[in-house]
Design a protein around this motif. Structure first.
Motif, PDB file in Angstrom:
ATOM      1  N   UNK A 258       0.835  -1.201   0.000  1.00  9.70           N
ATOM      2  CA  UNK A 258       0.000   0.000   0.000  1.00  9.70           C
ATOM      3  C   UNK A 258       0.867   1.247   0.000  1.00  9.70           C
ATOM      4  N   UNK A 259       0.225   2.393  -0.205  1.00  8.26           N
ATOM      5  CA  UNK A 259       0.949   3.658  -0.181  1.00  8.26           C
ATOM      6  C   UNK A 259       1.457   3.949   1.227  1.00  8.26           C
ATOM      7  N   UNK A 260       0.711   3.560   2.239  1.00  8.32           N
ATOM      8  CA  UNK A 260       1.157   3.756   3.622  1.00  8.32           C
ATOM      9  C   UNK A 260       2.464   3.012   3.874  1.00  8.32           C
ATOM     10  N   UNK A 261       2.545   1.786   3.409  1.00  9.54           N
ATOM     11  CA  UNK A 261       3.778   1.004   3.568  1.00  9.54           C
ATOM     12  C   UNK A 261       4.906   1.587   2.723  1.00  9.54           C
ATOM     13  N   UNK A 262       4.573   2.132   1.558  1.00  3.39           N
ATOM     14  CA  UNK A 262       5.602   2.711   0.685  1.00  3.39           C
ATOM     15  C   UNK A 262       6.211   3.964   1.298  1.00  3.39           C
ATOM     16  N   UNK A 263       5.448   4.673   2.118  1.00  7.23           N
ATOM     17  CA  UNK A 263       5.960   5.896   2.741  1.00  7.23           C
ATOM     18  C   UNK A 263       6.856   5.622   3.949  1.00  7.23           C
ATOM     19  N   UNK A 264       6.971   4.378   4.349  1.00  5.30           N
ATOM     20  CA  UNK A 264       7.865   3.999   5.435  1.00  5.30           C
ATOM     21  C   UNK A 264       9.307   4.230   4.973  1.00  5.30           C
ATOM     22  N   UNK A 265      10.117   4.937   5.768  1.00  8.44           N
ATOM     23  CA  UNK A 265      11.507   5.213   5.348  1.00  8.44           C
ATOM     24  C   UNK A 265      12.324   3.964   5.025  1.00  8.44           C
ATOM     25  N   UNK A 266      11.946   2.833   5.567  1.00  9.31           N
ATOM     26  CA  UNK A 266      12.685   1.599   5.276  1.00  9.31           C
ATOM     27  C   UNK A 266      12.545   1.188   3.811  1.00  9.31           C
ATOM     28  N   UNK A 267      11.487   1.655   3.147  1.00 11.22           N
ATOM     29  CA  UNK A 267      11.233   1.290   1.754  1.00 11.22           C
ATOM     30  C   UNK A 267      11.574   2.424   0.775  1.00 11.22           C
ATOM     31  N   UNK A 268      12.349   3.400   1.238  1.00 13.96           N
ATOM     32  CA  UNK A 268      12.674   4.563   0.414  1.00 13.96           C
ATOM     33  C   UNK A 268      13.350   4.170  -0.891  1.00 13.96           C
ATOM     34  N   UNK A 269      14.321   3.276  -0.812  1.00 11.35           N
ATOM     35  CA  UNK A 269      15.059   2.871  -2.011  1.00 11.35           C
ATOM     36  C   UNK A 269      14.160   2.153  -3.015  1.00 11.35           C
ATOM     37  N   UNK A 270      13.227   1.373  -2.526  1.00 12.83           N
ATOM     38  CA  UNK A 270      12.283   0.672  -3.409  1.00 12.83           C
ATOM     39  C   UNK A 270      11.392   1.671  -4.134  1.00 12.83           C
ATOM     40  N   UNK A 271      10.944   2.704  -3.422  1.00 17.31           N
ATOM     41  CA  UNK A 271      10.082   3.728  -4.040  1.00 17.31           C
ATOM     42  C   UNK A 271      10.857   4.495  -5.100  1.00 17.31           C
ATOM     43  N   UNK A 272      12.089   4.870  -4.798  1.00 16.22           N
ATOM     44  CA  UNK A 272      12.915   5.597  -5.776  1.00 16.22           C
ATOM     45  C   UNK A 272      13.138   4.740  -7.015  1.00 16.22           C
ATOM     46  N   UNK A 273      13.454   3.478  -6.816  1.00 19.31           N
ATOM     47  CA  UNK A 273      13.665   2.572  -7.951  1.00 19.31           C
ATOM     48  C   UNK A 273      12.373   2.423  -8.761  1.00 19.31           C
ATOM     49  N   UNK A 274      11.241   2.358  -8.091  1.00 19.20           N
ATOM     50  CA  UNK A 274       9.956   2.226  -8.782  1.00 19.20           C
ATOM     51  C   UNK A 274       9.616   3.472  -9.582  1.00 19.20           C
TER      52      UNK A 274
END
Length: 151
Positions: free
Chosen positions: A105-121
């Protein structure tokens, strides 16, 4: 069917998909989905995976409601909000693929632990070119950034 024999106005011609949209409004919904936001924004979206992601993500729905209420309710507002939500829905879809469904979800994507995954996406979604550091879909990258920085 474009022409309904039960319609009081026999001369009215329906646009493609308008009958299905009107029919969906007759289905039972909870109070929130009966709002003008759901009718004008979510109701006009194409029924596909991206729409299911948007409707299933409470943060995206809240963001869309806020954007819809923030603007003057004009005819073009619902189209703008709908397209922005679809862009974020495609981002969530890309994040899911990139993270092997660890971020759902977007809530999970906003977690700083997933920052690199969001940038890559975002880079994959906007066709980022590493050789010359440019985006093939630059306006989409700017829109996503704008939505993440929205107050």
């Amino acid at each position: 069917v474009h022409n309904c024999s039960m319609c009081p106005d026999q001369d009215r011609k329906f646009k493609w998909g308008e009958c299905a949209k009107i029919g969906k409004c007759m289905l039972p919904t909870d109070k929130v989905q009966g709002s003008s936001f759901f009718q004008n924004v979510i109701g006009r979206m194409r029924d596909d995976d991206v729409k299911r992601i948007v409707v299933g993500d409470s943060l995206l729905v809240k963001l869309g409601e806020r954007m819809y209420e923030k603007k003057d309710v004009e005819e073009h507002t619902s189209g703008n909000v709908s397209s922005r939500l679809r862009e974020l829905g495609r981002l969530v879809q890309q994040v899911r693929e990139t993270s092997d469904k660890k971020v759902l979800s977007m809530t999970a994507a906003l977690d700083p632990a997933h920052f690199d995954v969001v940038i890559q996406s975002v880079r994959q979604l906007t066709n980022f070119d590493d050789s010359d550091h440019s985006f093939k879909k630059g306006t989409l990258a700017l829109k996503v950034r704008e939505l993440f920085c929205m107050k």
